[in-house]
Design a protein around this motif. Structure first.
Motif, PDB file in Angstrom:
ATOM      1  N   THR A  16      58.149   5.077   6.916  1.00 25.89           N
ATOM      2  CA  THR A  16      57.676   3.706   7.119  1.00 25.89           C
ATOM      3  C   THR A  16      57.105   3.143   5.825  1.00 25.89           C
ATOM      4  O   THR A  16      57.388   2.000   5.459  1.00 25.89           O
ATOM      5  CB  THR A  16      56.622   3.671   8.244  1.00 25.89           C
ATOM      6  N   ARG A  17      56.312   3.934   5.111  1.00 28.13           N
ATOM      7  CA  ARG A  17      55.720   3.479   3.840  1.00 28.13           C
ATOM      8  C   ARG A  17      56.791   3.189   2.796  1.00 28.13           C
ATOM      9  O   ARG A  17      56.721   2.189   2.077  1.00 28.13           O
ATOM     10  CB  ARG A  17      54.752   4.531   3.297  1.00 28.13           C
ATOM     11  N   ALA A  18      57.792   4.079   2.706  1.00 26.36           N
ATOM     12  CA  ALA A  18      58.864   3.886   1.724  1.00 26.36           C
ATOM     13  C   ALA A  18      59.664   2.626   2.048  1.00 26.36           C
ATOM     14  O   ALA A  18      59.967   1.824   1.145  1.00 26.36           O
ATOM     15  CB  ALA A  18      59.775   5.113   1.694  1.00 26.36           C
ATOM     16  N   LYS A  19      59.980   2.413   3.310  1.00 27.53           N
ATOM     17  CA  LYS A  19      60.732   1.219   3.711  1.00 27.53           C
ATOM     18  C   LYS A  19      59.908  -0.041   3.457  1.00 27.53           C
ATOM     19  O   LYS A  19      60.451  -1.061   3.009  1.00 27.53           O
ATOM     20  CB  LYS A  19      61.140   1.300   5.180  1.00 27.53           C
ATOM     21  N   LYS A  20      58.611   0.034   3.694  1.00 27.51           N
ATOM     22  CA  LYS A  20      57.737  -1.119   3.462  1.00 27.51           C
ATOM     23  C   LYS A  20      57.743  -1.504   1.978  1.00 27.51           C
ATOM     24  O   LYS A  20      57.804  -2.686   1.634  1.00 27.51           O
ATOM     25  CB  LYS A  20      56.317  -0.794   3.927  1.00 27.51           C
ATOM     26  N   LEU A  21      57.693  -0.518   1.087  1.00 27.47           N
ATOM     27  CA  LEU A  21      57.729  -0.799  -0.343  1.00 27.47           C
ATOM     28  C   LEU A  21      59.063  -1.422  -0.735  1.00 27.47           C
ATOM     29  O   LEU A  21      59.102  -2.414  -1.463  1.00 27.47           O
ATOM     30  CB  LEU A  21      57.489   0.481  -1.148  1.00 27.47           C
ATOM     31  N   LEU A  22      60.161  -0.866  -0.247  1.00 33.17           N
ATOM     32  CA  LEU A  22      61.476  -1.416  -0.581  1.00 33.17           C
ATOM     33  C   LEU A  22      61.622  -2.846  -0.066  1.00 33.17           C
ATOM     34  O   LEU A  22      62.167  -3.705  -0.761  1.00 33.17           O
ATOM     35  CB  LEU A  22      62.586  -0.521  -0.027  1.00 33.17           C
ATOM     36  N   LYS A  23      61.109  -3.105   1.131  1.00 33.97           N
ATOM     37  CA  LYS A  23      61.162  -4.468   1.673  1.00 33.97           C
ATOM     38  C   LYS A  23      60.314  -5.412   0.824  1.00 33.97           C
ATOM     39  O   LYS A  23      60.712  -6.553   0.576  1.00 33.97           O
ATOM     40  CB  LYS A  23      60.684  -4.489   3.126  1.00 33.97           C
ATOM     41  N   LYS A  25      59.852  -5.228  -2.247  1.00 33.86           N
ATOM     42  CA  LYS A  25      60.620  -5.454  -3.471  1.00 33.86           C
ATOM     43  C   LYS A  25      61.882  -6.272  -3.187  1.00 33.86           C
ATOM     44  O   LYS A  25      62.659  -6.533  -4.105  1.00 33.86           O
ATOM     45  CB  LYS A  25      61.033  -4.108  -4.096  1.00 33.86           C
ATOM     46  N   ARG A  26      62.073  -6.631  -1.932  1.00 34.37           N
ATOM     47  CA  ARG A  26      63.271  -7.366  -1.494  1.00 34.37           C
ATOM     48  C   ARG A  26      64.548  -6.594  -1.798  1.00 34.37           C
ATOM     49  O   ARG A  26      65.574  -7.174  -2.171  1.00 34.37           O
ATOM     50  CB  ARG A  26      63.316  -8.756  -2.090  1.00 34.37           C
ATOM     51  N   VAL A  78      59.230   1.995 -13.339  1.00 34.82           N
ATOM     52  CA  VAL A  78      60.620   2.444 -13.389  1.00 34.82           C
ATOM     53  C   VAL A  78      61.406   1.955 -12.169  1.00 34.82           C
ATOM     54  O   VAL A  78      62.603   1.655 -12.280  1.00 34.82           O
ATOM     55  CB  VAL A  78      60.703   3.984 -13.523  1.00 34.82           C
ATOM     56  N   LEU A  79      60.752   1.840 -11.027  1.00 35.26           N
ATOM     57  CA  LEU A  79      61.459   1.395  -9.827  1.00 35.26           C
ATOM     58  C   LEU A  79      62.044  -0.006 -10.023  1.00 35.26           C
ATOM     59  O   LEU A  79      63.200  -0.244  -9.667  1.00 35.26           O
ATOM     60  CB  LEU A  79      60.530   1.409  -8.601  1.00 35.26           C
ATOM     61  N   ASP A  80      61.296  -0.900 -10.628  1.00 33.99           N
ATOM     62  CA  ASP A  80      61.799  -2.256 -10.866  1.00 33.99           C
ATOM     63  C   ASP A  80      63.033  -2.216 -11.761  1.00 33.99           C
ATOM     64  O   ASP A  80      63.986  -2.968 -11.538  1.00 33.99           O
ATOM     65  CB  ASP A  80      60.717  -3.147 -11.471  1.00 33.99           C
ATOM     66  N   VAL A  81      63.026  -1.345 -12.755  1.00 35.43           N
ATOM     67  CA  VAL A  81      64.180  -1.211 -13.649  1.00 35.43           C
ATOM     68  C   VAL A  81      65.380  -0.683 -12.864  1.00 35.43           C
ATOM     69  O   VAL A  81      66.491  -1.186 -13.019  1.00 35.43           O
ATOM     70  CB  VAL A  81      63.842  -0.282 -14.843  1.00 35.43           C
ATOM     71  N   MET A  82      65.151   0.317 -12.035  1.00 34.99           N
ATOM     72  CA  MET A  82      66.240   0.877 -11.229  1.00 34.99           C
ATOM     73  C   MET A  82      66.822  -0.169 -10.286  1.00 34.99           C
ATOM     74  O   MET A  82      68.043  -0.252 -10.112  1.00 34.99           O
ATOM     75  CB  MET A  82      65.760   2.086 -10.431  1.00 34.99           C
ATOM     76  N   LEU A  83      65.958  -0.961  -9.678  1.00 29.75           N
ATOM     77  CA  LEU A  83      66.417  -1.968  -8.722  1.00 29.75           C
ATOM     78  C   LEU A  83      67.141  -3.110  -9.423  1.00 29.75           C
ATOM     79  O   LEU A  83      68.003  -3.761  -8.833  1.00 29.75           O
ATOM     80  CB  LEU A  83      65.248  -2.494  -7.901  1.00 29.75           C
ATOM     81  N   ALA A  84      66.816  -3.365 -10.674  1.00 32.11           N
ATOM     82  CA  ALA A  84      67.452  -4.453 -11.411  1.00 32.11           C
ATOM     83  C   ALA A  84      68.831  -4.068 -11.942  1.00 32.11           C
ATOM     84  O   ALA A  84      69.646  -4.933 -12.237  1.00 32.11           O
ATOM     85  CB  ALA A  84      66.558  -4.884 -12.575  1.00 32.11           C
ATOM     86  N   SER A  85      69.093  -2.761 -12.054  1.00 33.18           N
ATOM     87  CA  SER A  85      70.389  -2.334 -12.574  1.00 33.18           C
ATOM     88  C   SER A  85      71.462  -2.483 -11.499  1.00 33.18           C
ATOM     89  O   SER A  85      71.168  -2.535 -10.313  1.00 33.18           O
ATOM     90  CB  SER A  85      70.321  -0.884 -13.050  1.00 33.18           C
ATOM     91  N   SER A  86      72.700  -2.556 -11.945  1.00 31.95           N
ATOM     92  CA  SER A  86      73.785  -2.694 -10.960  1.00 31.95           C
ATOM     93  C   SER A  86      74.672  -1.490 -10.951  1.00 31.95           C
ATOM     94  O   SER A  86      74.539  -0.581 -11.628  1.00 31.95           O
ATOM     95  CB  SER A  86      74.602  -3.934 -11.248  1.00 31.95           C
TER      96      SER A  86
END
Length: 86
Positions: A16-23, A25-26, A78-86
């Motif tokens: 639940t916590r992991a999904k909440k963080l991903l949400k 971050k959109r 680092v998570l923001d960088v990972m999410l920004a990559s394609s």
């Protein structure tokens, strides 16, 4: 945004916590409930190098680990960088 897979179970607080963080971050993700099938749990463990606990998170094919590892990636930026990559 890269493909995100998160293996979960319905009663897992860390899931639940992991999904909440991903949400927050959109970040769109595919949730795979391993409680419904032993086959799915085996597939998860195979992808995660034998790890059998949930959640197991994959971003763009890279095994991130569980909730603690995801939170650490977020704290370090680092998570923001990972999410920004394609």
């Amino acid at each position: 945004m890269p493909r995100i897979d998160i293996y979960t179970t319905p009663t897992c607080g860390y899931c639940t916590r992991a999904k909440k963080l991903l949400k927050a971050k959109r970040a769109a993700f595919t949730e795979i409930d391993v409680s419904v099938s032993p086959h799915l749990r085996r597939k998860m463990a195979g992808r995660a190098g034998g790890s059998n606990s949930v959640p197991q998170i994959f971003i763009g094919g890279t095994h991130v680990g569980g909730c603690s590892e995801l939170m650490a990636l977020d704290r370090s930026g680092v998570l923001d960088v990972m999410l920004a990559s394609s």
